[in-house]
Design a protein around this motif. Structure first.
Motif, PDB file in Angstrom:
ATOM      1  N   GLN A 121       0.810  -1.211   0.000  1.00  0.00           N
ATOM      2  CA  GLN A 121       0.000   0.000   0.000  1.00  0.00           C
ATOM      3  C   GLN A 121       0.850   1.269   0.000  1.00  0.00           C
ATOM      4  OE1 GLN A 121      -1.898   0.982   3.851  1.00  0.00           O
ATOM      5  NE2 GLN A 121      -1.134  -1.022   4.472  1.00  0.00           N
ATOM      6  N   LEU A 122       2.114   1.115   0.340  1.00  0.00           N
ATOM      7  CA  LEU A 122       2.975   2.293   0.432  1.00  0.00           C
ATOM      8  C   LEU A 122       3.487   2.755  -0.927  1.00  0.00           C
ATOM      9  CD1 LEU A 122       5.005   1.270   3.586  1.00  0.00           C
ATOM     10  CD2 LEU A 122       3.005   2.750   3.434  1.00  0.00           C
ATOM     11  N   ARG A 160      -3.028   2.170  -6.559  1.00  0.00           N
ATOM     12  CA  ARG A 160      -4.370   1.653  -6.268  1.00  0.00           C
ATOM     13  C   ARG A 160      -4.768   1.938  -4.839  1.00  0.00           C
ATOM     14  NH1 ARG A 160      -5.079  -4.416  -7.834  1.00  0.00           N
ATOM     15  NH2 ARG A 160      -7.239  -3.929  -7.348  1.00  0.00           N
ATOM     16  N   PHE A 161      -3.775   2.290  -4.014  1.00  0.00           N
ATOM     17  CA  PHE A 161      -4.069   2.459  -2.610  1.00  0.00           C
ATOM     18  C   PHE A 161      -4.005   3.906  -2.147  1.00  0.00           C
ATOM     19  CE2 PHE A 161      -2.975  -1.934  -3.057  1.00  0.00           C
ATOM     20  CZ  PHE A 161      -3.900  -2.563  -2.247  1.00  0.00           C
ATOM     21  N   ASP A 162      -4.043   4.840  -3.107  1.00  0.00           N
ATOM     22  CA  ASP A 162      -3.931   6.219  -2.660  1.00  0.00           C
ATOM     23  C   ASP A 162      -5.272   6.767  -2.181  1.00  0.00           C
ATOM     24  OD1 ASP A 162      -5.039   6.251  -5.106  1.00  0.00           O
ATOM     25  OD2 ASP A 162      -3.572   7.576  -6.024  1.00  0.00           O
ATOM     26  N   MET A 179      -8.181   5.705   0.366  1.00  0.00           N
ATOM     27  CA  MET A 179      -8.415   4.686   1.393  1.00  0.00           C
ATOM     28  C   MET A 179      -9.762   4.013   1.251  1.00  0.00           C
ATOM     29  SD  MET A 179      -6.431   3.340   3.351  1.00  0.00           S
ATOM     30  CE  MET A 179      -6.458   2.076   4.608  1.00  0.00           C
ATOM     31  N   ASP A 180     -10.744   4.768   0.763  1.00  0.00           N
ATOM     32  CA  ASP A 180     -12.066   4.154   0.631  1.00  0.00           C
ATOM     33  C   ASP A 180     -12.024   2.997  -0.374  1.00  0.00           C
ATOM     34  OD1 ASP A 180     -11.503   5.867  -1.385  1.00  0.00           O
ATOM     35  OD2 ASP A 180     -13.523   6.675  -1.570  1.00  0.00           O
ATOM     36  N   VAL A 181     -11.269   3.219  -1.452  1.00  0.00           N
ATOM     37  CA  VAL A 181     -11.131   2.166  -2.451  1.00  0.00           C
ATOM     38  C   VAL A 181     -10.446   0.951  -1.834  1.00  0.00           C
ATOM     39  CG1 VAL A 181     -10.183   1.561  -4.687  1.00  0.00           C
ATOM     40  CG2 VAL A 181     -10.988   3.887  -4.265  1.00  0.00           C
ATOM     41  N   VAL A 182      -9.413   1.239  -1.085  1.00  0.00           N
ATOM     42  CA  VAL A 182      -8.685   0.158  -0.422  1.00  0.00           C
ATOM     43  C   VAL A 182      -9.627  -0.699   0.408  1.00  0.00           C
ATOM     44  CG1 VAL A 182      -6.901  -0.412   1.235  1.00  0.00           C
ATOM     45  CG2 VAL A 182      -6.608   1.539  -0.282  1.00  0.00           C
ATOM     46  N   LEU A 183     -10.371  -0.018   1.274  1.00  0.00           N
ATOM     47  CA  LEU A 183     -11.261  -0.743   2.164  1.00  0.00           C
ATOM     48  C   LEU A 183     -12.295  -1.538   1.383  1.00  0.00           C
ATOM     49  CD1 LEU A 183     -11.714   1.883   4.980  1.00  0.00           C
ATOM     50  CD2 LEU A 183     -10.319  -0.188   4.958  1.00  0.00           C
ATOM     51  N   GLU A 184     -12.802  -0.920   0.345  1.00  0.00           N
ATOM     52  CA  GLU A 184     -13.806  -1.597  -0.470  1.00  0.00           C
ATOM     53  C   GLU A 184     -13.242  -2.887  -1.044  1.00  0.00           C
ATOM     54  OE1 GLU A 184     -16.382  -0.563  -4.444  1.00  0.00           O
ATOM     55  OE2 GLU A 184     -15.610   1.095  -3.220  1.00  0.00           O
ATOM     56  N   GLU A 185     -12.033  -2.789  -1.581  1.00  0.00           N
ATOM     57  CA  GLU A 185     -11.424  -3.976  -2.172  1.00  0.00           C
ATOM     58  C   GLU A 185     -11.160  -5.062  -1.140  1.00  0.00           C
ATOM     59  OE1 GLU A 185      -8.927  -1.612  -5.594  1.00  0.00           O
ATOM     60  OE2 GLU A 185      -8.241  -3.561  -4.905  1.00  0.00           O
ATOM     61  N   LEU A 186     -10.718  -4.618   0.018  1.00  0.00           N
ATOM     62  CA  LEU A 186     -10.452  -5.595   1.064  1.00  0.00           C
ATOM     63  C   LEU A 186     -11.729  -6.330   1.450  1.00  0.00           C
ATOM     64  CD1 LEU A 186      -7.915  -3.746   3.366  1.00  0.00           C
ATOM     65  CD2 LEU A 186      -7.529  -5.686   1.852  1.00  0.00           C
ATOM     66  N   MET A 187     -12.832  -5.565   1.572  1.00  0.00           N
ATOM     67  CA  MET A 187     -14.084  -6.196   1.967  1.00  0.00           C
ATOM     68  C   MET A 187     -14.587  -7.129   0.879  1.00  0.00           C
ATOM     69  SD  MET A 187     -15.996  -3.155   4.002  1.00  0.00           S
ATOM     70  CE  MET A 187     -17.342  -4.245   4.485  1.00  0.00           C
ATOM     71  N   LEU A 206      11.000  -2.549  -3.350  1.00  0.00           N
ATOM     72  CA  LEU A 206      10.423  -3.848  -3.009  1.00  0.00           C
ATOM     73  C   LEU A 206       9.479  -4.347  -4.098  1.00  0.00           C
ATOM     74  CD1 LEU A 206       9.546  -3.414   0.782  1.00  0.00           C
ATOM     75  CD2 LEU A 206      11.490  -4.608  -0.229  1.00  0.00           C
ATOM     76  N   LYS A 207       9.091  -3.419  -4.957  1.00  0.00           N
ATOM     77  CA  LYS A 207       8.097  -3.742  -5.979  1.00  0.00           C
ATOM     78  C   LYS A 207       8.482  -4.948  -6.836  1.00  0.00           C
ATOM     79  CE  LYS A 207       5.010  -0.878  -8.742  1.00  0.00           C
ATOM     80  NZ  LYS A 207       4.827   0.432  -9.418  1.00  0.00           N
TER      81      LYS A 207
END
Lengths: 128, 128
Positions: A90-91, A95-97, A99-107, B78-79
């Motif tokens: 994520q760093l 795709r992880f810039d 956070m809402d998208v991140v959370l959505e994908e994780l769920m 790391l990518k």
DNA sequence: GAAGCGTATATCCATATGGGAATACGTCAA
DNA sequence: TTGACGTATTCCCATATGGATATACGCTTC
């Protein structure tokens, strides 16, 4: 004292490019030593040595076939590497810039795992 | 001849456990050398040496702060590791026992990579 | 059993590692 | 300036690597 042995774990075994190359080859299927030698263009004893290292960390399995030895990939020992690096993903990933998208994908991922019941039509939008 | 230098690439740099530990610590935020030393319980010169390796492969950045030096993580190198190992993920992961899901995710990933070309002036739009 | 093939092992070498100890360097406080 | 502090560097050592070369081992075919 001195660097850890290449046979210590997958991290060390895989630090060598030729060993990664061997694993890449074996990902396509079982291969005899000579087949690996030909595809890589390096000396046979060297290939055997690398295979020994990979065997010792459990990244390949061997099977006898007449006077040949067939090597097969076992990717499981790569798991710790994947999991460790994944923690940093994520760093750097775009795709992880958000956070809402991140959370959505994780769920979504969790749901997929839990009920194997994913939405068949989600190609027209997103990420565009 | 001899093993490739630890400073050759991230694969080699990260093969050393203490260096992974340092990166784990820095993932939480910037740290001074002494703070790393305390958290790891190893000799200071050793930490400085490991930090030097990490610096040479670009995994950390330094910033001077008085007589201290603050180290910060840079995960980008790391990518390649992540991408290489990821190619094997489907071979062990439970999530990939349904091939349609696998293919869908692979195509999404490829699209993301190809479109890396996104509009540099606006960061608030699209992508969701 | 002998020859030949496929593979593994044994030497040999140059290299540089991770660690310990000692010390040099740069900055801040009296 | 002097001293203390925070870091980096230097020197030392045991270790084992990746590669090259030569050879040993096991199986198969004759």
């Amino acid at each position: 004292m001195a660097r850890a042995a290449t046979t210590t774990d997958a991290f060390n075994a895989v630090a060598e490019p030729r060993r990664r190359q061997i694993l890449d080859l074996l990902a396509r299927g079982e291969l005899a030593v000579n087949e690996i030698v030909e595809r890589m263009g390096v000396a046979q004893p060297l290939v055997s040595k690398h295979l020994k290292v990979l065997r010792e960390v459990g990244l390949v399995d061997v099977r006898d076939d007449g006077r040949r030895r067939l090597y097969r990939l076992d990717p499981v020992p790569l798991k710790p590497i994947h999991e460790w690096v994944r923690g940093f993903e994520q760093l750097w990933s775009e795709r992880f810039d958000r956070m809402d998208v991140v959370l959505e994908e994780l769920m979504e991922a969790e749901n997929d795992e839990r009920k194997h019941d994913h939405d068949p039509q989600r190609d027209g939008d997103a990420a565009g």
